[in-house]
Each structure stands twice: as structure tokens, then as C-alpha cells.
Design an enzyme around this catalytic site. Sequence first.
Site, PDB file in Angstrom:
ATOM      1  N   TYR A  19      10.132   1.634   1.927  1.00 15.64           N
ATOM      2  CA  TYR A  19      10.627   0.278   2.160  1.00 15.64           C
ATOM      3  C   TYR A  19      12.120   0.149   1.871  1.00 15.64           C
ATOM      4  O   TYR A  19      12.593  -0.892   1.417  1.00 15.64           O
ATOM      5  CB  TYR A  19       9.848  -0.724   1.298  1.00 15.64           C
ATOM      6  CG  TYR A  19       8.448  -0.967   1.804  1.00 15.64           C
ATOM      7  CD1 TYR A  19       8.217  -1.812   2.886  1.00 15.64           C
ATOM      8  CD2 TYR A  19       7.353  -0.357   1.193  1.00 15.64           C
ATOM      9  CE1 TYR A  19       6.931  -2.035   3.355  1.00 15.64           C
ATOM     10  CE2 TYR A  19       6.061  -0.588   1.655  1.00 15.64           C
ATOM     11  CZ  TYR A  19       5.859  -1.424   2.734  1.00 15.64           C
ATOM     12  OH  TYR A  19       4.585  -1.654   3.191  1.00 15.64           O
ATOM     13  N   GLY A  22       0.813  -1.209   0.000  1.00 12.28           N
ATOM     14  CA  GLY A  22       0.000   0.000   0.000  1.00 12.28           C
ATOM     15  C   GLY A  22       0.842   1.251   0.000  1.00 12.28           C
ATOM     16  O   GLY A  22       0.434   2.288  -0.528  1.00 12.28           O
ATOM     17  N   HIS A  62       9.397   2.253   6.804  1.00 10.92           N
ATOM     18  CA  HIS A  62       9.089   0.863   7.157  1.00 10.92           C
ATOM     19  C   HIS A  62      10.322  -0.029   7.244  1.00 10.92           C
ATOM     20  O   HIS A  62      10.264  -1.095   7.855  1.00 10.92           O
ATOM     21  CB  HIS A  62       8.117   0.263   6.135  1.00 10.92           C
ATOM     22  CG  HIS A  62       6.819   0.986   6.041  1.00 10.92           C
ATOM     23  ND1 HIS A  62       6.118   1.405   7.154  1.00 10.92           N
ATOM     24  CD2 HIS A  62       6.089   1.374   4.957  1.00 10.92           C
ATOM     25  CE1 HIS A  62       4.996   2.007   6.757  1.00 10.92           C
ATOM     26  NE2 HIS A  62       4.963   2.014   5.443  1.00 10.92           N
TER      27      HIS A  62
END
Length: 223
Positions: A153, A147, A159
Site C-alpha cells: 500500500y 488483508g 495496490h
Amino acid sequence: MKILIVLAHPEPKSFNHAMFHIAIQTLEKNGHHIKTSDLYAMDFNPVYDRSNFTTVKNPDFFKIQMEEIYASEMDNSYAEETKVEQEKVEWCDLMVWQFPLWRFAPPAILKGWTDRVFTSGRFFKAGGYYETGSMRGKKALLSVTTGSPAETYTKDGLHGDILGILRPVNRGILECAGFSVLEPVINYSVAHLTDGERKNILKKWSTRLTDIFNERHLTVGKY
């Protein structure tokens, strides 16, 4: 070659389903033999309890590993749903998982599938793990959607590194069983893609699958 594609997404109109269907079309066009497990469409039960077995080793205390080993000794006395999926995994040369990343993990239905299918005594025999695992010689590939955008990432992103997030699956499940893991396909922030971007991704996925058996695997245990 023989390929198993496992899909874990509840919405038939989702991009995960589009990736799933283009994979089937491409691989069949190239002469491969395909089996699939569309877990939501199958209404696969991810809950692991005594219903996973048709035999009982100890009726007074449910120790999963003990029951798994006993079931393997008793002519694979697993529930029929489980045996069918185990046979698919043992049959394939390549296994592809198509799923969305939910809270840093695959959907529960897919994790439950691995719990019930990858059992001691059948997939993990006499301490065989990793290089000595029963699935050695087979390949596995994760195709994942997220998402959030790609920049979240990275190692220094919000994250964290995507390969680190996927390591429990790649190393703890697939490599542990003996699979050679290929570089994952990660498609970020799919809800915000344009139609043109989606078409390009599907084309790229199809192109990669055309030559998939010539790819070298990752060494997951080293990252």
C-alpha cells in the site's frame, strides 16, 4: 466530548471488533460520552430507495436529491432508522469509523449508511461543502484493517498509496460534509498478526485515543 463510533464488520470475534471495544473502554474511561452504530448487529439496511422517506415529492420519478431536500423541508420526514443515525452524527464532536478494507473500499453496509444518512437539505445545505459544510468544527477518523501487508500500500507498491485509496472516503464524504479529518489508523495484514502484535496494536490505539482531541487534522484535499 461526544464521540460516535461506527463499526462495519460482521464477525464479533474479529480484530475490528476488538478495536471497537477498546475504543469504547478508553474513551469512556477518559470521561467522554459515547454513542455507537454497530451496523451488522443493527441489521442496518444499506439499500437506498423510497423506503428512506415517509413523504413523497414526485411519485412518478424517484430523484434522490429532490426527495432528500423535500424530506428536510417536511420536518425531516426520513425513515426512523435514518433519523436516528442522522441525529447521532449531528450530536458528536468526533466520529470514528472502524472497518476492513474490502476491494479498496469500505463494506457496502457502511457505504449504504453514508448514502442514507448524509443527505442533501440536512447535511448539505444551500451548496455548503468542505470548509462551509454543515459538519465543520467536528472531527472524523478512519480506523481500517487490510488483508495485504503494508508494503503493498505504498506509492510504488502493488495496490498503491493507502491515502490515495482512502481519499474518496476522507475527501468525498467526510471533508465534503465539513468534517476535519484526522490521520487514519491503518492496521495491515491483520489475519497474520501474532497475539502479541495484536495486544500491542490495541495498546497503541488506546494511547492515541487518550489524546485524540489535541491532534491536528489532515488536509486531505491536498494529497
